[in-house]
Design an enzyme around this catalytic site. Sequence first.
Site, PDB file in Angstrom:
ATOM      1  CD  GLU A 108      -2.500   2.655  -3.705  1.00 25.63           C
ATOM      2  OE1 GLU A 108      -3.020   3.789  -3.636  1.00 25.63           O
ATOM      3  OE2 GLU A 108      -2.888   1.691  -3.022  1.00 25.63           O
ATOM      4  CG  HIS A 109      -0.314   6.021  -0.537  1.00 28.37           C
ATOM      5  ND1 HIS A 109      -0.894   7.068   0.154  1.00 28.37           N
ATOM      6  CD2 HIS A 109      -1.249   5.043  -0.573  1.00 28.37           C
ATOM      7  CE1 HIS A 109      -2.120   6.731   0.526  1.00 28.37           C
ATOM      8  NE2 HIS A 109      -2.355   5.497   0.099  1.00 28.37           N
ATOM      9  CG  HIS A 127      -1.824   1.144   1.327  1.00 30.17           C
ATOM     10  ND1 HIS A 127      -1.666   2.108   2.296  1.00 30.17           N
ATOM     11  CD2 HIS A 127      -2.907   1.538   0.596  1.00 30.17           C
ATOM     12  CE1 HIS A 127      -2.599   3.028   2.165  1.00 30.17           C
ATOM     13  NE2 HIS A 127      -3.364   2.708   1.145  1.00 30.17           N
TER      14      HIS A 127
END
Length: 431
Positions: free
Chosen positions: A61-62, A58
């Site tokens: 992804e950021h 995650h």
Amino acid sequence: MNQHFSTFGASPGLTVSRLDNGLTVATETIPGVATATLGVWVGAGSRHERPDEHGLSHLIEHMAFKGTATRSARKIAEDIENVGGEINAATSTESTSYTARVLGEDAGVALDVLGDILTRSVFDAGELAREKGVILQEYAAVEDTPDDVVYDAFIETAFPDQPIGRPILGRPETIQSFDRAAIEAYIAREYVPERMVLAAAGAVEHAEIVEAAERHFGGLKSVEAPAVVAGIYGGGERRMQKRLEQANLVLGLPGLSFRDEGYYALHLFSQVLGGGLTSRLWHEVRETRGLAYDIQAFHWPFSDCGLFGIGAGTSGADLAELVDVTIATTRETAERLDAAELARAKAQLKVSLLTALETPGGRIERNARQLLAWGRVIPPQELIAKVDAVEIEHVRAAGRTLLQGAPTLAAIGPVKGLPPLPRVAAALQAA
């Protein structure tokens, strides 16, 4: 030389090729559409993380939008929005996606940005520190939302001490520990071309997309990705007594992989039980007894396992009755589901499957996910045939088999009235 292979009649406008390094390119030209929607799907998500990497998928992804060797974070946004486009990303249990939508004439711009963020991100220390703070705020927001907390607790309890059971966001201690070296090591290990799909749909030309894919991703080395840790259902319970107005509850049982022959029967059972305003749970729990504002049944299929569940919220005083009624309704459905209910569930599933194909975004997601899972795009008529082939006894049998599994129970709020887990298990499995 790049390899082109058949799409098996999935769509007249669909063309699929594979680069020499194994990356798949799928384009679908849609007449009358002026925009192009493009994305890269990577077959790596939260379940591919090692224990000390919890939440890293995650975070990556950021960080993809926080600067590359040639673009600042601001420049990434400007290059997309200057042509009227939008860009986004998402992390799931088994994949991560990076998508953009622009006018067809600007597909090259979108691919240039996507290629840049996926192969040339710099993971600047300052940007990394700021983004960790953003994710910690996101984590805090989830912790303040009981119906989010209970679902995280549910999957953790169903798959204890396993990557597939860990919440996608991670934990504060792991999020804070990540550095550039950890990010780059994960990408080198998991972002391998053999399990990457570049999908595009709308006003696109296959040859142009393949040429851009070769330019941006052709240099990725073909390496063997490590095997995923198998998901092994455990079950159990987690009760979180808190002073809240409402108790949020999820009751679950072991489900099926989307590869399992019984997948469609179990999905249809879930739909009849708690999939809409005509479902048995909605009628009995909401309309007849007024025990909950909302109640739903769901089935989460993964590549090697699955998880079935029923989620609802109610007052602490009504919790025991809600559980009893839910169990009785589930057992009744497994024994007496009728032809009209099955026909309605089939129609609902068909509409859901076909509606997803009515937008370029839906097309690229379908194409990418199926290519990752099956190595081909499955024609809609083939899926519809699978749905139509399910008979009443298949669905009843799926329900009866489901009820023999060990239950998972997660609840938060005023939960003192929640029945003990052994009693719940006995009620589910009663002859």
